[in-house]
Enzyme design. Sequence first.
Site, PDB file in Angstrom:
ATOM      1  N   TYR A  31       0.825  -1.214   0.000  1.00 25.75           N
ATOM      2  CA  TYR A  31       0.000   0.000   0.000  1.00 25.75           C
ATOM      3  C   TYR A  31       0.851   1.253   0.000  1.00 25.75           C
ATOM      4  O   TYR A  31       2.071   1.193   0.181  1.00 25.75           O
ATOM      5  CB  TYR A  31      -0.928  -0.009   1.221  1.00 25.75           C
ATOM      6  CG  TYR A  31      -0.220   0.344   2.525  1.00 25.75           C
ATOM      7  CD1 TYR A  31       0.637  -0.551   3.147  1.00 25.75           C
ATOM      8  CD2 TYR A  31      -0.408   1.589   3.120  1.00 25.75           C
ATOM      9  CE1 TYR A  31       1.283  -0.222   4.335  1.00 25.75           C
ATOM     10  CE2 TYR A  31       0.232   1.925   4.315  1.00 25.75           C
ATOM     11  CZ  TYR A  31       1.072   1.021   4.912  1.00 25.75           C
ATOM     12  OH  TYR A  31       1.717   1.359   6.082  1.00 25.75           O
ATOM     13  N   ARG A  50       7.473   3.719  -5.345  1.00 28.23           N
ATOM     14  CA  ARG A  50       7.707   2.787  -4.242  1.00 28.23           C
ATOM     15  C   ARG A  50       6.637   1.694  -4.228  1.00 28.23           C
ATOM     16  O   ARG A  50       6.928   0.538  -3.899  1.00 28.23           O
ATOM     17  CB  ARG A  50       7.739   3.539  -2.904  1.00 28.23           C
ATOM     18  CG  ARG A  50       8.158   2.630  -1.740  1.00 28.23           C
ATOM     19  CD  ARG A  50       8.357   3.381  -0.460  1.00 28.23           C
ATOM     20  NE  ARG A  50       7.117   4.009  -0.003  1.00 28.23           N
ATOM     21  CZ  ARG A  50       7.037   4.821   1.042  1.00 28.23           C
ATOM     22  NH1 ARG A  50       8.122   5.121   1.738  1.00 28.23           N
ATOM     23  NH2 ARG A  50       5.877   5.352   1.393  1.00 28.23           N
ATOM     24  N   ARG A  98      -8.638 -19.863   0.233  1.00 31.94           N
ATOM     25  CA  ARG A  98      -7.480 -19.679   1.103  1.00 31.94           C
ATOM     26  C   ARG A  98      -6.494 -20.839   1.038  1.00 31.94           C
ATOM     27  O   ARG A  98      -6.835 -21.982   1.370  1.00 31.94           O
ATOM     28  CB  ARG A  98      -7.942 -19.478   2.551  1.00 31.94           C
ATOM     29  CG  ARG A  98      -6.812 -19.128   3.491  1.00 31.94           C
ATOM     30  CD  ARG A  98      -7.315 -18.890   4.909  1.00 31.94           C
ATOM     31  NE  ARG A  98      -6.197 -18.554   5.782  1.00 31.94           N
ATOM     32  CZ  ARG A  98      -5.373 -19.459   6.323  1.00 31.94           C
ATOM     33  NH1 ARG A  98      -5.545 -20.733   6.078  1.00 31.94           N
ATOM     34  NH2 ARG A  98      -4.375 -19.057   7.094  1.00 31.94           N
ATOM     35  N   HIS A 100      -1.875 -20.907   1.331  1.00 30.53           N
ATOM     36  CA  HIS A 100      -0.758 -19.980   1.482  1.00 30.53           C
ATOM     37  C   HIS A 100      -0.050 -19.662   0.166  1.00 30.53           C
ATOM     38  O   HIS A 100       0.293 -18.519  -0.100  1.00 30.53           O
ATOM     39  CB  HIS A 100       0.256 -20.534   2.492  1.00 30.53           C
ATOM     40  CG  HIS A 100      -0.209 -20.415   3.909  1.00 30.53           C
ATOM     41  ND1 HIS A 100      -1.300 -21.096   4.377  1.00 30.53           N
ATOM     42  CD2 HIS A 100       0.261 -19.685   4.944  1.00 30.53           C
ATOM     43  CE1 HIS A 100      -1.493 -20.797   5.664  1.00 30.53           C
ATOM     44  NE2 HIS A 100      -0.550 -19.947   6.025  1.00 30.53           N
ATOM     45  N   LYS A 144       6.555  -1.961   1.734  1.00 30.51           N
ATOM     46  CA  LYS A 144       5.409  -1.336   2.407  1.00 30.51           C
ATOM     47  C   LYS A 144       4.228  -2.311   2.368  1.00 30.51           C
ATOM     48  O   LYS A 144       3.278  -2.167   1.606  1.00 30.51           O
ATOM     49  CB  LYS A 144       5.062   0.015   1.781  1.00 30.51           C
ATOM     50  CG  LYS A 144       4.275   0.913   2.717  1.00 30.51           C
ATOM     51  CD  LYS A 144       4.390   2.359   2.360  1.00 30.51           C
ATOM     52  CE  LYS A 144       3.468   3.273   3.149  1.00 30.51           C
ATOM     53  NZ  LYS A 144       3.660   3.287   4.594  1.00 30.51           N
ATOM     54  N   GLU A 176      13.310   2.450  13.367  1.00 27.08           N
ATOM     55  CA  GLU A 176      12.373   3.492  12.915  1.00 27.08           C
ATOM     56  C   GLU A 176      11.216   3.580  13.888  1.00 27.08           C
ATOM     57  O   GLU A 176      11.262   2.979  14.966  1.00 27.08           O
ATOM     58  CB  GLU A 176      11.895   3.203  11.483  1.00 27.08           C
ATOM     59  CG  GLU A 176      11.167   1.881  11.326  1.00 27.08           C
ATOM     60  CD  GLU A 176      10.703   1.603   9.889  1.00 27.08           C
ATOM     61  OE1 GLU A 176      10.536   2.528   9.083  1.00 27.08           O
ATOM     62  OE2 GLU A 176      10.486   0.411   9.594  1.00 27.08           O
ATOM     63  N   LEU A 200      11.594   1.104   6.411  1.00 30.19           N
ATOM     64  CA  LEU A 200      10.983   1.590   5.178  1.00 30.19           C
ATOM     65  C   LEU A 200      11.722   2.876   4.794  1.00 30.19           C
ATOM     66  O   LEU A 200      11.918   3.747   5.639  1.00 30.19           O
ATOM     67  CB  LEU A 200       9.494   1.904   5.407  1.00 30.19           C
ATOM     68  CG  LEU A 200       8.782   2.360   4.142  1.00 30.19           C
ATOM     69  CD1 LEU A 200       8.477   1.160   3.246  1.00 30.19           C
ATOM     70  CD2 LEU A 200       7.496   3.109   4.465  1.00 30.19           C
TER      71      LEU A 200
HETATM   72  N1  PDD Z   1       3.444   5.027   7.235  1.00 34.31           N
HETATM   73  N2  PDD Z   1       8.206   3.629   8.376  1.00 34.31           N
HETATM   74  C1  PDD Z   1       7.038   2.985   8.509  1.00 34.31           C
HETATM   75  C2  PDD Z   1       7.032   1.661   9.207  1.00 34.31           C
HETATM   76  C3  PDD Z   1       5.855   3.552   8.022  1.00 34.31           C
HETATM   77  O1  PDD Z   1       4.684   2.897   8.146  1.00 34.31           O
HETATM   78  C4  PDD Z   1       5.898   4.838   7.406  1.00 34.31           C
HETATM   79  C5  PDD Z   1       4.689   5.509   6.842  1.00 34.31           C
HETATM   80  C6  PDD Z   1       7.145   5.491   7.299  1.00 34.31           C
HETATM   81  C7  PDD Z   1       7.280   6.841   6.644  1.00 34.31           C
HETATM   82  O2  PDD Z   1       7.130   6.767   5.271  1.00 34.31           O
HETATM   83  P1  PDD Z   1       6.634   8.008   4.398  1.00 34.31           P
HETATM   84  O3  PDD Z   1       7.473   9.185   4.766  1.00 34.31           O
HETATM   85  O4  PDD Z   1       6.833   7.583   3.012  1.00 34.31           O
HETATM   86  O5  PDD Z   1       5.174   8.238   4.760  1.00 34.31           O
HETATM   87  C8  PDD Z   1       8.267   4.852   7.783  1.00 34.31           C
HETATM   88  C9  PDD Z   1       2.229   5.436   6.559  1.00 34.31           C
HETATM   89  C10 PDD Z   1       2.042   6.890   6.404  1.00 34.31           C
HETATM   90  C11 PDD Z   1       1.037   4.707   7.153  1.00 34.31           C
HETATM   91  O6  PDD Z   1       1.187   3.498   7.313  1.00 34.31           O
HETATM   92  O7  PDD Z   1       0.000   5.303   7.404  1.00 34.31           O
END
Ligand code: PDD
Length: 294
Positions: A31, A50, A98, A100, A144, A176, A200
């Site tokens: 996403y 991305r 379903r 895997h 992501k 992070e 990420l």
């Molecule tokens: N989350 N690290 C993680 C684990 C994240 O879920 C996100 C963003 C970021 C920052 O990424 P960016 O600057 O591209 O938004 C870093 C989004 C916004 C969410 O899950 O809502």
Amino acid sequence: MIYFKDGEFLNEDQIQVSADDRGYAFGDGVYEVIKVYDGKLYTAKEHLERLVESAEKIRINLPYTMEELTEIVESLQSENQLTLGHIYLQVTRGVAPRAHQFPENSVPVVMGYAVESQRPLQNLEMGAAMKSVEDMRWLRCDIKSLNLLGNVLAKQDAIEAGCQEALFVRDGLVTEGASSNVFGIKDGVLHTHPANHFILNGITRRVVLQLANELEIPVLEKEFTLAEALDMDEFFFTSTNAEITPVVMMDQQPIGQGVPGPLTRKLQSAFNRQIPQLTAAGHAEERESNGPAS
Ligand code: PDD
């Protein structure tokens, strides 16, 4: 709200999700969240690139080109007449009974919507608190993925401790936030975890590194420990929605003087100058406090 699903724009009553969608059963998808300021998409190209990369990494063949994806997110903004908020877009491996392993002939399901969301002005101004938690997520945090259980549990832990964000620590090293990237400033140097499979590579992270470069703030993309994080002069987390949020407390200890620091403020001002300027009345104050819009 107008949603997008599989080539169509639909309202709430029309949109349907299959119980056999692999996103629902396995979190088998990826996403993006893209911010809209003043009716304009911010860094949409980087987000969509991305998304394509994340899909490739989990071997989903996206049914749309970059041009088509751009059209979809632009239409979501315009159909919803969204001025300030964000677009959510997700792709799952598709619908199948379903099991895997990958289904033989599933078609990826692409779904999106646009939602109003305010800038977190209170946190941006006053700063936020973080709580450190063990990073027990998988080893492909560069993707992501829709699978966010580790992030969900960490965020809840932080919220229940009265904090706004969790700080992931893996083997003693800061990675992070639960939904953000993190930065520390020590003796004028900006520290952040390198963009590898432990984090990420946030789009806001990349913007911050670019701004630091323009402002001639030295950057060190290298791991640091939780003890080093607590000893930073300044600290902040970044994301599409959080922008550059100063961190003033961590594990109940003040960071620096316990107020947002000067380099964080400098980066925030530089960030504000390069987002589409907000014309909504509610944001006039924000502009004034950062000087005239350029
Ligand atoms: N989350 N690290 C993680 C684990 C994240 O879920 C996100 C963003 C970021 C920052 O990424 P960016 O600057 O591209 O938004 C870093 C989004 C916004 C969410 O899950 O809502």
